[in-house]
Design an enzyme around this catalytic site. Structure first.
Site, PDB file in Angstrom:
ATOM      1  N   ASP A  13     -10.235   0.533 -23.812  1.00  0.00           N
ATOM      2  CA  ASP A  13     -10.450   0.336 -22.379  1.00  0.00           C
ATOM      3  C   ASP A  13     -10.340   1.659 -21.621  1.00  0.00           C
ATOM      4  O   ASP A  13      -9.677   2.593 -22.064  1.00  0.00           O
ATOM      5  CB  ASP A  13      -9.383  -0.607 -21.800  1.00  0.00           C
ATOM      6  CG  ASP A  13      -9.599  -2.048 -22.198  1.00  0.00           C
ATOM      7  OD1 ASP A  13     -10.702  -2.373 -22.650  1.00  0.00           O
ATOM      8  OD2 ASP A  13      -8.649  -2.838 -22.046  1.00  0.00           O
ATOM      9  N   PRO A  64       0.814  -1.220   0.000  1.00  0.00           N
ATOM     10  CA  PRO A  64       0.000   0.000   0.000  1.00  0.00           C
ATOM     11  C   PRO A  64       0.847   1.268   0.000  1.00  0.00           C
ATOM     12  O   PRO A  64       0.334   2.349  -0.287  1.00  0.00           O
ATOM     13  CB  PRO A  64      -0.832  -0.118   1.277  1.00  0.00           C
ATOM     14  CG  PRO A  64      -0.103  -1.099   2.131  1.00  0.00           C
ATOM     15  CD  PRO A  64       0.578  -2.038   1.199  1.00  0.00           C
ATOM     16  N   GLU A  73       3.260  -7.150   8.718  1.00  0.00           N
ATOM     17  CA  GLU A  73       3.530  -5.728   8.482  1.00  0.00           C
ATOM     18  C   GLU A  73       4.395  -5.498   7.250  1.00  0.00           C
ATOM     19  O   GLU A  73       4.727  -4.357   6.931  1.00  0.00           O
ATOM     20  CB  GLU A  73       4.226  -5.117   9.706  1.00  0.00           C
ATOM     21  CG  GLU A  73       3.370  -5.105  10.960  1.00  0.00           C
ATOM     22  CD  GLU A  73       2.121  -4.258  10.790  1.00  0.00           C
ATOM     23  OE1 GLU A  73       2.234  -3.092  10.376  1.00  0.00           O
ATOM     24  OE2 GLU A  73       1.024  -4.785  11.068  1.00  0.00           O
ATOM     25  N   ARG A  77      -3.360  -9.798 -20.031  1.00  0.00           N
ATOM     26  CA  ARG A  77      -4.277  -9.549 -21.156  1.00  0.00           C
ATOM     27  C   ARG A  77      -3.660  -8.637 -22.206  1.00  0.00           C
ATOM     28  O   ARG A  77      -4.196  -8.529 -23.317  1.00  0.00           O
ATOM     29  CB  ARG A  77      -5.600  -8.963 -20.638  1.00  0.00           C
ATOM     30  CG  ARG A  77      -5.480  -7.582 -20.051  1.00  0.00           C
ATOM     31  CD  ARG A  77      -6.780  -7.157 -19.375  1.00  0.00           C
ATOM     32  NE  ARG A  77      -7.889  -7.015 -20.304  1.00  0.00           N
ATOM     33  CZ  ARG A  77      -8.142  -5.905 -20.996  1.00  0.00           C
ATOM     34  NH1 ARG A  77      -7.359  -4.855 -20.874  1.00  0.00           N
ATOM     35  NH2 ARG A  77      -9.178  -5.845 -21.808  1.00  0.00           N
TER      36      ARG A  77
END
Length: 273
Positions: A176, A92, A119, A161
């Protein structure tokens, strides 16, 4: 492309055997290897974590299992002819994962993923391998998961993809959301298929017109509408030169106007009547 994943939950990566990714593996377009990190532990409990220096809650993944695992995985890859590895660290605290980054990763021949738990991984591991290869610390969103395996699945599907021959129609990803080019900062608009009427709802007449120019313009306008409604930040950060005359007219109707800095901003009075 070769893809290696080192994890303490190999079973989490089973979805890599299905759908487009599974077919790409079966055709030999994607060579996937999933490794169990605990295979590189030597104590009776197969320990991969320890308490953090400096105190605090949670546990930190240890250096030795990761270092030995990555050394062996890299050696194995080189032995089989793989070249130019890049380390992908789902976290993150990484850079946002975007379509542009998916394109960049799809052009690399070998990706090694390190999905962490607890963590995270002792920072020295990332710093060590950054001296040997490119390292991508990547976040799939502004939230925290229990582990990085779900992020590996997301990144792999977005990247796979884009590999030549994986999609049935090579043009499929050109329109897209976020696709490089005219759609770089836009969301794709609504799409429809048969039947033309369903539960009293009809598809837009323009899609039945056969007029390719009008259809293309309608799709572009709908992309602008959806982006303005759901992600106005994308319009705000796009240079006004990226929009053609018709785009600017549509944005004006929706309450946007160009500012002196070369960007668009939304007028307080909103949409024109």
């Amino acid at each position: 492309m070769r893809l290696d994943v080192v994890t303490i939950f190999p079973e989490y990566l089973e979805p890599l055997n299905v759908s487009l990714v599974g077919k790409a593996r079966a055709r030999g377009q994607l060579n996937v290897h999933v490794h169990h990190l605990r295979d590189w532990t030597y104590d009776r409990h197969n320990t991969v974590d320890d308490t953090p220096y400096g105190g605090g809650p949670g546990m930190v993944m240890k250096t030795d299992p990761w270092g030995e695992a990555l050394d062996d995985v890299l050696a194995e890859g080189y032995e089989t002819g793989s070249r130019m590895p890049a380390l992908v660290v789902p976290t993150p605290s990484g850079r946002p994962f975007t379509q542009a980054l998916a394109v960049e990763l799809s052009e690399r021949p070998w990706l090694v993923f390190t999905p962490a738990r607890y963590e995270g991984i002792d920072r020295r591991v990332i710093d060590e391998y950054a001296t040997r290869m490119p390292v991508y610390e990547v976040s799939i969103g502004d939230y925290v998961l229990a582990g990085g395996e779900a992020a590996v699945l997301v990144i792999t599907e977005a990247v796979a993809r884009l590999l030549p021959g994986v999609l049935g129609n090579a043009e499929s990803h050109r329109d897209d959301s976020f696709a490089p080019g005219p759609m770089a900062n836009l969301l794709e608009g609504p799409i429809y298929t048969k039947p033309p009427q369903w539960r009293g709802r009809e598809i837009p007449d323009v899609l039945l017109s056969g007029h390719h120019g009008k259809i293309a313009r309608w799709r572009r306008d709908e992309a602008l509408r959806r982006t303005a409604a759901n992600r106005p930040d994308l319009i705000e950060q796009t240079d006004a030169s990226a929009f053609d005359k018709k785009d600017r007219e549509m944005l004006s109707i929706m309450g946007w106007q160009p500012a002196a800095g070369g960007r668009f901003w939304r007028r307080p009075d909103g949409v024109e009547e």
